[in-house]
Write a protein that holds these residues in place. Structure first.
Motif, mmCIF file in Angstrom:
data_model
loop_
_atom_site.group_PDB
_atom_site.id
_atom_site.type_symbol
_atom_site.label_atom_id
_atom_site.label_comp_id
_atom_site.label_asym_id
_atom_site.label_seq_id
_atom_site.Cartn_x
_atom_site.Cartn_y
_atom_site.Cartn_z
ATOM 1 N N UNK A 1 0.875 -1.292 -0.102
ATOM 2 C CA UNK A 1 -0.086 0.087 0.049
ATOM 3 C C UNK A 1 0.849 1.283 0.071
ATOM 4 N N UNK A 2 2.020 1.344 -0.646
ATOM 5 C CA UNK A 2 2.964 2.227 -0.864
ATOM 6 C C UNK A 2 3.724 2.598 0.300
ATOM 7 N N UNK A 3 3.583 1.603 1.363
ATOM 8 C CA UNK A 3 4.578 1.851 2.590
ATOM 9 C C UNK A 3 4.277 3.151 3.094
ATOM 10 N N UNK A 4 3.114 3.384 3.757
ATOM 11 C CA UNK A 4 2.877 4.890 4.408
ATOM 12 C C UNK A 4 3.327 5.103 5.835
ATOM 13 N N UNK A 5 3.697 4.141 6.577
ATOM 14 C CA UNK A 5 3.943 4.221 7.993
ATOM 15 C C UNK A 5 5.417 3.486 8.260
ATOM 16 N N UNK A 6 6.129 4.320 8.878
ATOM 17 C CA UNK A 6 7.562 3.898 9.470
ATOM 18 C C UNK A 6 7.523 2.869 10.635
ATOM 19 N N UNK A 7 8.093 1.973 10.644
ATOM 20 C CA UNK A 7 8.357 1.048 11.473
ATOM 21 C C UNK A 7 8.850 1.685 12.794
ATOM 22 N N UNK A 8 9.317 2.647 12.648
ATOM 23 C CA UNK A 8 9.936 3.522 13.851
ATOM 24 C C UNK A 8 8.702 4.350 14.430
ATOM 25 N N UNK A 9 8.540 4.331 15.682
ATOM 26 C CA UNK A 9 7.191 4.992 16.383
ATOM 27 C C UNK A 9 7.981 6.420 16.751
ATOM 28 N N UNK A 10 7.332 7.513 16.292
ATOM 29 C CA UNK A 10 7.867 8.834 16.402
ATOM 30 C C UNK A 10 8.298 9.150 17.913
ATOM 31 N N UNK A 11 7.592 8.429 18.901
ATOM 32 C CA UNK A 11 7.984 8.666 20.314
ATOM 33 C C UNK A 11 9.187 8.170 20.736
ATOM 34 N N UNK A 12 10.098 7.209 19.824
ATOM 35 C CA UNK A 12 11.429 6.776 20.472
ATOM 36 C C UNK A 12 12.363 7.632 19.668
ATOM 37 N N UNK A 13 12.045 8.386 18.877
ATOM 38 C CA UNK A 13 13.075 9.031 18.126
ATOM 39 C C UNK A 13 13.564 10.407 18.740
ATOM 40 N N UNK A 14 14.839 10.595 19.016
ATOM 41 C CA UNK A 14 15.226 11.988 19.597
ATOM 42 C C UNK A 14 15.656 12.680 18.632
ATOM 43 N N UNK A 15 16.303 12.591 17.346
ATOM 44 C CA UNK A 15 16.890 13.150 16.362
ATOM 45 C C UNK A 15 16.862 12.657 15.177
ATOM 46 N N UNK A 16 16.738 13.103 14.028
ATOM 47 C CA UNK A 16 16.693 12.590 12.804
ATOM 48 C C UNK A 16 17.224 13.576 11.634
ATOM 49 N N UNK A 17 18.454 13.021 11.205
ATOM 50 C CA UNK A 17 19.356 13.780 10.228
ATOM 51 C C UNK A 17 19.034 13.352 8.984
#
Length: 193
Positions: free
Chosen positions: A31-47
């Motif tokens: 379905x076009x891969x709409x959701x990341x396997x990473x929950x946004x609540x665990x991410x501190x930074x994203x480069x």
């Protein structure tokens, strides 16, 4: 979700979590891969590097996405919630006098139930994922960590006399040893499955 950065194919973008390369880190690839396997609540930074990225990321053509997981903000924190697409739970905290910490999260979608209630022709997609991380400071300059990340997708489609289904799993486990040698100098060893 999945992005075609700089016009490249999805496989031309490298995604890393705490130094570990993640392959197909998205849910519902049919379905076009709409959701990341990473929950946004665990991410501190994203480069996000979209060109001219550092040499250590030189194996991809389009982009590099470097995610770092967050560290607990308190000795103990819990969270349970729901969004339009999934329900989630999170637990994080510190112990052993602040030398050790954990982070755990789990999500389960209810997109399939929504499409079923709407009597949609898109089938019944469902996904779930979980992350568990434990880190221990061996001394002031050395950290030992273990992380496990898993994701599961199920898709069922039935139209008249035809039906199709698919199930996908992505599981990762890695052990990290990180040593700091002073300002701007550190080394990281990763053993992974």
């Amino acid at each position: 979700g999945l992005a075609h950065i700089r016009g490249g194919e999805p496989g031309e973008t490298q995604v890393l979590l705490d130094g570990m390369p993640l392959y197909e880190p998205f849910h519902l690839r049919n379905f076009l891969s709409p959701v990341s396997v990473l929950d946004a609540r665990i991410v501190d930074s994203l480069d996000v590097y979209t060109g001219a990225f550092p040499a250590q990321y030189g194996s991809r053509m389009s982009a590099v996405v470097v995610a770092s997981s967050r560290r607990p903000a308190a000795d103990r924190e819990q969270e349970v919630g729901a969004s339009l697409f999934h329900a989630h739970a999170l637990s994080a905290g510190r112990f052993a006098g602040g030398r050790a910490e954990w982070l755990a999260t789990v999500r389960r979608s209810y997109v399939g139930e929504i499409t079923e209630m709407a009597r949609s022709d898109y089938g019944e997609p469902a996904y779930a994922d979980a992350l568990a991380k434990l880190r221990y400071a061996l001394d002031d300059d050395t950290d030992l960590g273990f992380t496990a990340l898993g994701g599961r997708d199920e898709i069922a489609l039935a139209r008249e006399e035809q039906s199709a289904s698919a199930e996908y799993r992505n599981d990762y486990a890695w052990l990290t040893l990180q040593r700091r040698f002073g300002p701007g100098a550190e080394t990281t060893w990763i053993a992974s499955y």
